[in-house]
Design an enzyme around this catalytic site. Structure first.
Site, PDB file in Angstrom:
ATOM      1  N   LYS A   1       0.838  -1.216   0.000  1.00 29.91           N
ATOM      2  CA  LYS A   1       0.000   0.000   0.000  1.00 29.91           C
ATOM      3  C   LYS A   1       0.868   1.259   0.000  1.00 29.91           C
ATOM      4  O   LYS A   1       0.675   2.167  -0.800  1.00 29.91           O
ATOM      5  CB  LYS A   1      -0.944   0.017   1.225  1.00 29.91           C
TER       6      LYS A   1
ATOM      7  N   ARG B   1     -10.275   1.107   8.125  1.00 32.13           N
ATOM      8  CA  ARG B   1      -9.814  -0.245   8.447  1.00 32.13           C
ATOM      9  C   ARG B   1     -10.876  -1.028   9.222  1.00 32.13           C
ATOM     10  O   ARG B   1     -10.663  -2.195   9.533  1.00 32.13           O
ATOM     11  CB  ARG B   1      -8.588  -0.096   9.346  1.00 32.13           C
TER      12      ARG B   1
ATOM     13  N   ARG C   1      11.766  -5.771   5.102  1.00 27.83           N
ATOM     14  CA  ARG C   1      11.538  -4.322   5.002  1.00 27.83           C
ATOM     15  C   ARG C   1      12.484  -3.542   5.914  1.00 27.83           C
ATOM     16  O   ARG C   1      12.713  -3.907   7.063  1.00 27.83           O
ATOM     17  CB  ARG C   1      10.094  -3.991   5.366  1.00 27.83           C
TER      18      ARG C   1
ATOM     19  N   ARG D   1      10.952  -1.962  11.157  1.00 27.68           N
ATOM     20  CA  ARG D   1       9.845  -1.387  11.916  1.00 27.68           C
ATOM     21  C   ARG D   1       9.590  -2.229  13.156  1.00 27.68           C
ATOM     22  O   ARG D   1       9.733  -3.447  13.122  1.00 27.68           O
ATOM     23  CB  ARG D   1       8.592  -1.357  11.013  1.00 27.68           C
TER      24      ARG D   1
ATOM     25  N   ARG E   1      -1.113  -8.747  13.322  1.00 29.11           N
ATOM     26  CA  ARG E   1      -1.600  -7.757  12.351  1.00 29.11           C
ATOM     27  C   ARG E   1      -2.425  -8.438  11.255  1.00 29.11           C
ATOM     28  O   ARG E   1      -3.446  -7.916  10.818  1.00 29.11           O
ATOM     29  CB  ARG E   1      -0.420  -6.999  11.729  1.00 29.11           C
TER      30      ARG E   1
HETATM   31  P1  AP5 Z   1       4.809  -1.643   1.925  1.00 33.48           P
HETATM   32  O1  AP5 Z   1       4.515  -0.795   0.740  1.00 33.48           O
HETATM   33  O2  AP5 Z   1       5.488  -1.023   3.090  1.00 33.48           O
HETATM   34  O3  AP5 Z   1       3.465  -2.400   2.374  1.00 33.48           O
HETATM   35  P2  AP5 Z   1       2.199  -1.834   3.159  1.00 33.48           P
HETATM   36  O4  AP5 Z   1       1.000  -2.522   2.573  1.00 33.48           O
HETATM   37  O5  AP5 Z   1       2.179  -0.343   3.182  1.00 33.48           O
HETATM   38  O6  AP5 Z   1       2.513  -2.473   4.564  1.00 33.48           O
HETATM   39  P3  AP5 Z   1       2.342  -1.907   6.040  1.00 33.48           P
HETATM   40  O7  AP5 Z   1       3.063  -2.915   6.900  1.00 33.48           O
HETATM   41  O8  AP5 Z   1       2.776  -0.485   6.156  1.00 33.48           O
HETATM   42  O9  AP5 Z   1       0.816  -2.045   6.220  1.00 33.48           O
HETATM   43  P4  AP5 Z   1       0.043  -2.086   7.520  1.00 33.48           P
HETATM   44  O10 AP5 Z   1      -1.346  -1.915   7.007  1.00 33.48           O
HETATM   45  O11 AP5 Z   1       0.282  -3.269   8.369  1.00 33.48           O
HETATM   46  O12 AP5 Z   1       0.648  -0.904   8.369  1.00 33.48           O
HETATM   47  P5  AP5 Z   1       0.230   0.606   8.645  1.00 33.48           P
HETATM   48  O13 AP5 Z   1       1.456   1.409   8.631  1.00 33.48           O
HETATM   49  O14 AP5 Z   1      -0.930   1.020   7.821  1.00 33.48           O
HETATM   50  O15 AP5 Z   1       5.651  -2.905   1.422  1.00 33.48           O
HETATM   51  C1  AP5 Z   1       6.205  -3.833   2.337  1.00 33.48           C
HETATM   52  C2  AP5 Z   1       7.620  -4.239   1.879  1.00 33.48           C
HETATM   53  O16 AP5 Z   1       7.533  -4.931   0.644  1.00 33.48           O
HETATM   54  C3  AP5 Z   1       8.566  -3.053   1.638  1.00 33.48           C
HETATM   55  O17 AP5 Z   1       9.866  -3.419   2.052  1.00 33.48           O
HETATM   56  C4  AP5 Z   1       8.529  -2.846   0.112  1.00 33.48           C
HETATM   57  O18 AP5 Z   1       9.776  -2.340  -0.374  1.00 33.48           O
HETATM   58  C5  AP5 Z   1       8.269  -4.259  -0.379  1.00 33.48           C
HETATM   59  N1  AP5 Z   1       7.438  -4.302  -1.573  1.00 33.48           N
HETATM   60  C6  AP5 Z   1       6.328  -3.552  -1.835  1.00 33.48           C
HETATM   61  N2  AP5 Z   1       5.802  -3.907  -3.032  1.00 33.48           N
HETATM   62  C7  AP5 Z   1       6.578  -4.915  -3.517  1.00 33.48           C
HETATM   63  C8  AP5 Z   1       6.543  -5.721  -4.722  1.00 33.48           C
HETATM   64  N3  AP5 Z   1       5.588  -5.557  -5.656  1.00 33.48           N
HETATM   65  N4  AP5 Z   1       7.513  -6.656  -4.874  1.00 33.48           N
HETATM   66  C9  AP5 Z   1       8.479  -6.838  -3.946  1.00 33.48           C
HETATM   67  N5  AP5 Z   1       8.579  -6.094  -2.806  1.00 33.48           N
HETATM   68  C10 AP5 Z   1       7.628  -5.160  -2.589  1.00 33.48           C
HETATM   69  O19 AP5 Z   1      -0.332   0.481  10.156  1.00 33.48           O
HETATM   70  C11 AP5 Z   1       0.529   0.162  11.223  1.00 33.48           C
HETATM   71  C12 AP5 Z   1      -0.275   0.095  12.515  1.00 33.48           C
HETATM   72  O20 AP5 Z   1      -0.882   1.391  12.780  1.00 33.48           O
HETATM   73  C13 AP5 Z   1      -1.461  -0.870  12.530  1.00 33.48           C
HETATM   74  O21 AP5 Z   1      -1.061  -2.181  12.867  1.00 33.48           O
HETATM   75  C14 AP5 Z   1      -2.376  -0.235  13.576  1.00 33.48           C
HETATM   76  O22 AP5 Z   1      -1.917  -0.512  14.884  1.00 33.48           O
HETATM   77  C15 AP5 Z   1      -2.188   1.264  13.339  1.00 33.48           C
HETATM   78  N6  AP5 Z   1      -3.172   1.806  12.385  1.00 33.48           N
HETATM   79  C16 AP5 Z   1      -2.907   2.336  11.157  1.00 33.48           C
HETATM   80  N7  AP5 Z   1      -4.042   2.733  10.551  1.00 33.48           N
HETATM   81  C17 AP5 Z   1      -5.046   2.444  11.423  1.00 33.48           C
HETATM   82  C18 AP5 Z   1      -6.459   2.604  11.358  1.00 33.48           C
HETATM   83  N8  AP5 Z   1      -7.069   3.123  10.270  1.00 33.48           N
HETATM   84  N9  AP5 Z   1      -7.193   2.201  12.423  1.00 33.48           N
HETATM   85  C19 AP5 Z   1      -6.612   1.683  13.520  1.00 33.48           C
HETATM   86  N10 AP5 Z   1      -5.270   1.493  13.639  1.00 33.48           N
HETATM   87  C20 AP5 Z   1      -4.498   1.873  12.584  1.00 33.48           C
END
Ligand code: AP5
Length: 215
Positions: A16, A91, A126, A160, A171
C-alpha cells in the site's frame, strides 16, 4: 490523469505504502497514511502517539475514535479537496461509516491481493531510514550501499518495531477480522477494484494505473 479520491486496501505488507507513493507522484494528490501519522505522533511523544504506540506495538488497531479524528482533520485541509490516496484508512466498518458521514465519496477502493507467503517475504526484509523515512527492502529494493540511506546518507537502516514475526501474525489476524469485510462494503457501493498485488512494484503500478484510468 484526473484528480481522484482513492483508497488502497490490503493486508500488512501488500504494498500500500509503496504504491501510494507512486500514485501521489503521478496524480499530484496527497498520500494520507494513518500508519505514518500514528508513527509520527509516537516518535514525537505526543499523548495521542503514546496511546497509539501501545496498540501498534502489539499489532492491534488503534481505537476508532482516535483514528477517525485525525483523518477527519487531515481531509479538511486544502490540499485534500480535489483528490487523495488513503492508505490504511478506513480499516473497520465504523471508520468506513465515519468517512461516509463526513460526506467523502471514494471514486475507487483498490484492493491489493497478495498471498500470505509473499507478505511474509516482504515484511521480513523491510527496512527504513530512521532519519528521513525512506523505505527499502533488503532483497527487492536494497540501498546502493548496504545499510546506508540513498536519500540522506544516514548509516544504520532499521526494521519497523511491528515487523517481528509474532506481531506480523497479530496484524494479519486483525486484518482478516476487521478490515477484510470492507471489501463487500465497497463492492456493494460499486467502487471495489481488485488488483493483483504480486510481481514487481512496476508491474503492480501498471495495473493500478489502468484501473484508475477506468474510473
Ligand atoms: P509496503 O509498501 O510497506 O506495504 P504496506 O502494505 O504499506 O505495509 P504496512 O506494513 O505499512 O501495512 P500495515 O497496514 O500493516 O501498516 P500501517 O502502517 O498502515 O511494502 C512492504 C515491503 O515490501 C517493503 O519493504 C517494500 O519495499 C516491499 N514491496 C512492496 N511492493 C513490492 C513488490 N511488488 N515486490 C516486492 N517487494 C515489494 O499500520 C501500522 C499500525 O498502525 C497498525 O497495525 C495499527 O496498529 C495502526 N493503524 C494504522 N491505521 C489504522 C487505522 N485506520 N485504524 C486503527 N489502527 C491503525
Amino acid at each position: 490523469m484526473p484528480k481522484t479520491k482513492l483508497m488502497l486496501l490490503g493486508p500488512p505488507g501488500a504494498g500500500k505504502g509503496t504504491q501510494a507513493e507512486r500514485i501521489t507522484e503521478a496524480l499530484e494528490i496527497p498520500h494520507i497514511s494513518t500508519g505514518d501519522m500514528l508513527r509520527d505522533a509516537r516518535d514525537r511523544g505526543t499523548d495521542l502517539g503514546k496511546k497509539a504506540a501501545e496498540y501498534m506495538n502489539a499489532g492491534e488497531l488503534v481505537p476508532d475514535d482516535v483514528v477517525i479524528g485525525i483523518v477527519e482533520e487531515r481531509l479538511e485541509q486544502d490540499d485534500a479537496q480535489d483528490g487523495f490516496v488513503l492508505d490504511g484508512f478506513p480499516r473497520t466498518l465504523n471508520q468506513a461509516e465515519a468517512l461516509d458521514g463526513q460526506g467523502v465519496k471514494l471514486d475507487a477502493v483498490l484492493s491489493l491481493e497478495v498471498s500470505e507467503s509473499e507478505i511474509v517475504r516482504r515484511l521480513s526484509g523491510r527496512l527504513h531510514c530512521p532519519e528521513c523515512g525512506a523505505g527499502y527492502h533488503k532483497s527487492f529494493d536494497p540501498p546502493q550501499t548496504e545499510d546506508v540511506c540513498d536519500e540522506c546518507g544516514h548509516q544504520g537502516l532499521e526494521r519497523r518495531k511491528d515487523d517481528q514475526p509474532e506481531v506480523i501474525r497479530e496484524r494479519m489476524r486483525t486484518y482478516e477480522e476487521n478490515t477484510d469485510p470492507l471489501k463487500s462494503f465497497y463492492a456493494d457501493r460499486g467502487v471495489l477494484v481488485r488488483i493483483d498485488g504480486e510481481g514487481s512494484p512496476e508491474a503492480v503500478a501498471g495495473r493500478i494505473a489502468q484501473a484508475i484510468d477506468a474510473v
